[in-house]
Design an enzyme around this catalytic site. Structure first.
Site, PDB file in Angstrom:
ATOM      1  CE  LYS A 107      -3.594   1.300   4.836  1.00  0.00           C
ATOM      2  NZ  LYS A 107      -3.463   0.859   3.437  1.00  0.00           N
TER       3      LYS A 107
ATOM      4  CB  SER B  66      -0.969   0.008   1.189  1.00  0.00           C
ATOM      5  OG  SER B  66      -0.286  -0.036   2.413  1.00  0.00           O
TER       6      SER B  66
END
Length: 211
Positions: free
Chosen positions: A183, A140
């Site tokens: 996140k 990611s």
């Protein structure tokens, strides 16, 4: 839950210390607040996250077993004697591959991305993810690493108030990633309110509560 049991233990520790203070006559009344909490419990287990900034520095978002966290990626030009690429920061195999893909994509598309097309011909670049004692892995950080490398090639510092996450392919496609909720919580905790997410993660974002 483990977190609730830990909280209970911390409350017991505060109460025991407060009782000792009262029994010794050190205080007639004990008040616990953010100003004196450290004297009861010691140094905090977690420190405030601090985002780095500057040319070649980009803030990414990562998922860990403890939840989401911000992740600064640093790219620096070491010298221009010969071409090279170095990775540090205790990166796992998948993350190393992401860095190599980012390097290949940026180096091969500098004209389209308005960078110095000759930059990587003689540049030795070092890419580092701070907190080297912490193992890191996963795809990611792909777009974060690519943005850090492009920042060097364009000699332009990215906007420091932006964070991003997304898997980058060799042809420049951005794939979805996991842990969007965690996140975004990490980004808000760090004071970063502008986030770049993969389009394929739009449904994950839309399912989150407004707060």
């Amino acid at each position: 839950e483990a977190g609730v049991r830990t909280l209970e233990k911390l409350l017991h520790r505060i109460i025991r210390k407060a009782i000792v203070m009262l029994m010794k006559g050190e205080a007639r009344q004990v008040r616990v607040n953010s100003g004196n909490l450290q004297s009861f419990l010691g140094a905090p287990a977690f420190r405030k996250e601090r985002s780095l900034s500057g040319r070649g520095v980009v803030t990414g978002l990562a998922w860990t077993a403890m939840g989401g966290t911000t992740l600064s990626v640093e790219a620096q030009l070491i010298h221009s004697v010969n071409r090279g690429f170095k990775l540090t920061g205790q990166l796992g195999e998948v993350m190393k591959e992401s860095a190599e893909i980012a390097y290949s994509y940026i180096a091969g598309n500098l004209k389209t991305l308005k960078g110095d097309t000759a930059f990587f011909d003689h540049a030795f670049v070092h890419l580092h993810v701070p907190e080297g004692a912490t193992p890191k892995d996963g795809p990611s950080a792909g777009i974060t690493m690519a943005t850090a490398l492009l920042s060097l090639a364009r000699d332009q510092a990215p906007r420091p108030e932006i964070a991003m996450t997304g898997e980058l392919t060799l042809t420049g496609k951005v794939f979805p990633v996991g842990g969007i909720r965690e996140k975004l919580i990490a980004a808000r905790r760090a004071g970063t309110l502008e986030i770049i997410l993969p389009e394929a993660n739009r449904h994950d974002y839309e399912e989150l509560p407004a707060y």
